[in-house]
Design a protein around this motif. Structure first.
Motif, PDB file in Angstrom:
ATOM      1  N   UNK A 272       0.846  -1.198   0.000  1.00  0.00           N
ATOM      2  CA  UNK A 272       0.000   0.000   0.000  1.00  0.00           C
ATOM      3  C   UNK A 272       0.880   1.246   0.000  1.00  0.00           C
ATOM      4  N   UNK A 273       0.533   2.199  -0.842  1.00  0.00           N
ATOM      5  CA  UNK A 273       1.343   3.406  -0.914  1.00  0.00           C
ATOM      6  C   UNK A 273       0.466   4.626  -1.128  1.00  0.00           C
ATOM      7  N   UNK A 274      -0.731   4.603  -0.530  1.00  0.00           N
ATOM      8  CA  UNK A 274      -1.685   5.684  -0.761  1.00  0.00           C
ATOM      9  C   UNK A 274      -1.804   6.638   0.421  1.00  0.00           C
ATOM     10  N   UNK A 275      -0.886   6.530   1.387  1.00  0.00           N
ATOM     11  CA  UNK A 275      -0.878   7.460   2.521  1.00  0.00           C
ATOM     12  C   UNK A 275       0.541   7.921   2.787  1.00  0.00           C
ATOM     13  N   UNK A 276       0.726   9.176   3.203  1.00  0.00           N
ATOM     14  CA  UNK A 276       2.068   9.653   3.541  1.00  0.00           C
ATOM     15  C   UNK A 276       2.550   9.020   4.839  1.00  0.00           C
ATOM     16  N   UNK A 277       3.860   9.050   5.099  1.00  0.00           N
ATOM     17  CA  UNK A 277       4.384   8.529   6.366  1.00  0.00           C
ATOM     18  C   UNK A 277       3.698   9.181   7.555  1.00  0.00           C
ATOM     19  N   UNK A 278       3.423   8.355   8.566  1.00  0.00           N
ATOM     20  CA  UNK A 278       2.761   8.843   9.765  1.00  0.00           C
ATOM     21  C   UNK A 278       1.282   8.605   9.792  1.00  0.00           C
ATOM     22  N   UNK A 279       0.692   8.223   8.641  1.00  0.00           N
ATOM     23  CA  UNK A 279      -0.728   7.947   8.587  1.00  0.00           C
ATOM     24  C   UNK A 279      -1.057   6.585   9.142  1.00  0.00           C
ATOM     25  N   UNK A 280      -2.341   6.300   9.221  1.00  0.00           N
ATOM     26  CA  UNK A 280      -2.784   5.023   9.783  1.00  0.00           C
ATOM     27  C   UNK A 280      -2.266   3.851   8.974  1.00  0.00           C
ATOM     28  N   UNK A 281      -2.128   4.029   7.654  1.00  0.00           N
ATOM     29  CA  UNK A 281      -1.661   2.959   6.779  1.00  0.00           C
ATOM     30  C   UNK A 281      -0.206   3.167   6.366  1.00  0.00           C
ATOM     31  N   UNK A 282       0.576   3.790   7.217  1.00  0.00           N
ATOM     32  CA  UNK A 282       1.991   4.014   6.942  1.00  0.00           C
ATOM     33  C   UNK A 282       2.695   2.661   6.788  1.00  0.00           C
ATOM     34  N   UNK A 283       3.368   2.480   5.678  1.00  0.00           N
ATOM     35  CA  UNK A 283       4.048   1.212   5.397  1.00  0.00           C
ATOM     36  C   UNK A 283       5.570   1.363   5.409  1.00  0.00           C
ATOM     37  N   UNK A 284       6.063   2.376   6.097  1.00  0.00           N
ATOM     38  CA  UNK A 284       7.511   2.604   6.135  1.00  0.00           C
ATOM     39  C   UNK A 284       8.254   1.398   6.676  1.00  0.00           C
ATOM     40  N   UNK A 285       7.768   0.820   7.783  1.00  0.00           N
ATOM     41  CA  UNK A 285       8.443  -0.334   8.385  1.00  0.00           C
ATOM     42  C   UNK A 285       8.396  -1.538   7.459  1.00  0.00           C
ATOM     43  N   UNK A 286       7.259  -1.756   6.810  1.00  0.00           N
ATOM     44  CA  UNK A 286       7.139  -2.890   5.892  1.00  0.00           C
ATOM     45  C   UNK A 286       8.098  -2.749   4.724  1.00  0.00           C
ATOM     46  N   UNK A 287       8.182  -1.543   4.146  1.00  0.00           N
ATOM     47  CA  UNK A 287       9.081  -1.333   3.010  1.00  0.00           C
ATOM     48  C   UNK A 287      10.536  -1.544   3.416  1.00  0.00           C
ATOM     49  N   UNK A 288      10.878  -1.136   4.629  1.00  0.00           N
ATOM     50  CA  UNK A 288      12.242  -1.345   5.125  1.00  0.00           C
ATOM     51  C   UNK A 288      12.538  -2.833   5.280  1.00  0.00           C
ATOM     52  N   UNK A 289      11.558  -3.584   5.800  1.00  0.00           N
ATOM     53  CA  UNK A 289      11.716  -5.034   5.952  1.00  0.00           C
ATOM     54  C   UNK A 289      11.930  -5.699   4.601  1.00  0.00           C
ATOM     55  N   UNK A 290      11.089  -5.375   3.625  1.00  0.00           N
ATOM     56  CA  UNK A 290      11.204  -6.017   2.316  1.00  0.00           C
ATOM     57  C   UNK A 290      12.521  -5.664   1.640  1.00  0.00           C
ATOM     58  N   UNK A 291      12.941  -4.427   1.770  1.00  0.00           N
ATOM     59  CA  UNK A 291      14.198  -4.013   1.153  1.00  0.00           C
ATOM     60  C   UNK A 291      15.372  -4.780   1.765  1.00  0.00           C
ATOM     61  N   UNK A 292      15.360  -4.939   3.077  1.00  0.00           N
ATOM     62  CA  UNK A 292      16.446  -5.662   3.744  1.00  0.00           C
ATOM     63  C   UNK A 292      16.426  -7.148   3.417  1.00  0.00           C
ATOM     64  N   UNK A 293      15.262  -7.649   2.975  1.00  0.00           N
ATOM     65  CA  UNK A 293      15.130  -9.065   2.638  1.00  0.00           C
ATOM     66  C   UNK A 293      15.464  -9.339   1.167  1.00  0.00           C
ATOM     67  N   UNK A 294      15.861  -8.316   0.430  1.00  0.00           N
ATOM     68  CA  UNK A 294      16.288  -8.523  -0.949  1.00  0.00           C
ATOM     69  C   UNK A 294      15.285  -8.134  -2.012  1.00  0.00           C
ATOM     70  N   UNK A 295      14.140  -7.562  -1.614  1.00  0.00           N
ATOM     71  CA  UNK A 295      13.166  -7.109  -2.602  1.00  0.00           C
ATOM     72  C   UNK A 295      13.623  -5.784  -3.223  1.00  0.00           C
ATOM     73  N   UNK A 296      13.371  -5.636  -4.499  1.00  0.00           N
ATOM     74  CA  UNK A 296      13.635  -4.389  -5.187  1.00  0.00           C
ATOM     75  C   UNK A 296      12.328  -3.854  -5.770  1.00  0.00           C
ATOM     76  N   UNK A 297      12.214  -2.546  -5.812  1.00  0.00           N
ATOM     77  CA  UNK A 297      11.003  -1.928  -6.349  1.00  0.00           C
ATOM     78  C   UNK A 297      11.048  -1.928  -7.873  1.00  0.00           C
ATOM     79  N   UNK A 298       9.994  -2.466  -8.477  1.00  0.00           N
ATOM     80  CA  UNK A 298       9.885  -2.511  -9.930  1.00  0.00           C
ATOM     81  C   UNK A 298       9.203  -1.254 -10.454  1.00  0.00           C
ATOM     82  N   UNK A 299       8.135  -0.832  -9.795  1.00  0.00           N
ATOM     83  CA  UNK A 299       7.380   0.316 -10.288  1.00  0.00           C
ATOM     84  C   UNK A 299       6.431   0.813  -9.212  1.00  0.00           C
TER      85      UNK A 299
END
Length: 312
Positions: A272-299
């Motif tokens: 999910x990427x439809x809310x800015x950081x700090x919102x109820x659906x903030x996914x900053x921690x999730x994105x950090x986890x996936x990046x550290x696990x070897x995921x790369x952003x395609x688009x």
């Protein structure tokens, strides 16, 4: 803005279908026929993203019928889709678009469009679609289709000219998802000690993983059964009072391990990427986890809406 010149209708003597001649583009738009299958599949192959399978005739057949294993409930709300192709003066198919009505709220839905990112073809297909759907509000790329593995919305980096054509026609875009992928296996990730795998009782090709401490489920994940060697991580979560102990990372490792065991050589996910950081659906921690696990952003994936329902 997209050219608003009126189209000219004539008769296609070969197919028996009515066709539209777009004066601005010089293209002919007509209904899709089975003879167009190879050309349309080639257009889709040009737009295929990393982590997505090659579109098969069977996948195209499901999309033509308005069926999809993902977002299936939304597709059931639609009238049967209309599919149009664009041809140049030589008879070569240069683009294809699918649209449908949603009767319950009287909106138009532009479902999918492929045109090798040619602006002239994109403009003609979008303009014709708006003519067919006017004067209703129109939404574009709001649903995943059977053509992909759950790819909902338009990938604007890979499809920038299509995005620009939508904006020229008056659509407004909204960021919805980040699309990520990784190769498998992922041996460096830890796994939970106790994980129960439960197949989806509805038979939608998904499995739920439950990480337990005693009898208590503290972490869960939902995965899509691998297709064409590609698995999907649909969702992962940890109970609030169990966070901060690395359970999310271990649950991710367990999910990727199960996908590897099921034959997946790569995995994709949508964040999910439809809310800015700090919102109820903030996914900053999730994105950090996936990046550290070897995921790369395609688009980044955007949906589009034309609120006024203007006709070209």
């Amino acid at each position: 803005m997209t050219d608003r010149s009126p189209a000219v209708l004539d008769s296609d003597g070969l197919s028996g279908h009515r066709r539209v001649v777009s004066p601005a583009s010089g293209l002919i738009l007509r209904p899709y026929t089975p003879a167009d299958q190879a050309a349309v599949l080639a257009l889709m192959e040009c737009d295929r993203l990393p982590g997505q399978p090659r579109t098969t005739p069977a996948m195209l057949g499901e999309a033509l019928k308005g069926r999809c294993p993902v977002d299936g409930g939304w597709w059931e709300e639609l009238a049967r889709p209309t599919v149009q192709v664009a041809m140049d003066a030589t008879g070569t198919v240069t683009g294809v678009v699918s649209h449908a009505l949603r009767p319950n709220d009287n909106t138009g839905q532009l479902l999918w469009l492929h045109c090798q990112e040619d602006p002239r073809t994109a403009d003609a297909l979008i303009s014709h679609t708006l003519t067919m759907l006017a004067p209703r509000p129109v939404h574009a790329f709001h649903f995943a289709s059977a053509l992909t593995l759950g790819l909902e919305a338009l990938p604007v980096r890979h499809r920038g000219r299509t995005a620009a054509a939508l904006e020229r026609a008056g659509f407004q875009g909204q960021r919805q998802w980040r699309y990520l992928r990784a190769d498998l296996p992922a041996p460096r990730l830890p796994c939970l000690g106790r994980v129960k795998v439960k197949p989806d009782p509805a038979g939608q090709g998904e499995c739920r993983l439950e990480g337990r401490e005693g009898r208590r489920v503290v972490a869960e994940a939902v995965i899509g059964m691998p297709a064409h060697g590609i698995g999907v991580l649909w969702w992962i979560g940890v109970l609030p009072d169990a966070r901060g102990r690395g359970l999310g990372r271990s649950m991710l490792g367990s999910a990727l391990s199960v996908l590897t065991g099921l034959g997946a050589a790569q995995v994709i996910l949508y964040v999910d990427d439809d809310e800015p950081p700090g919102g109820e659906r903030d996914r900053t921690a999730a994105k950090s986890l996936y990046r550290s696990a070897g995921f790369t952003e395609v688009d980044q994936l955007y949906v589009y809406s034309l609120r006024g329902g203007q006709a070209p």
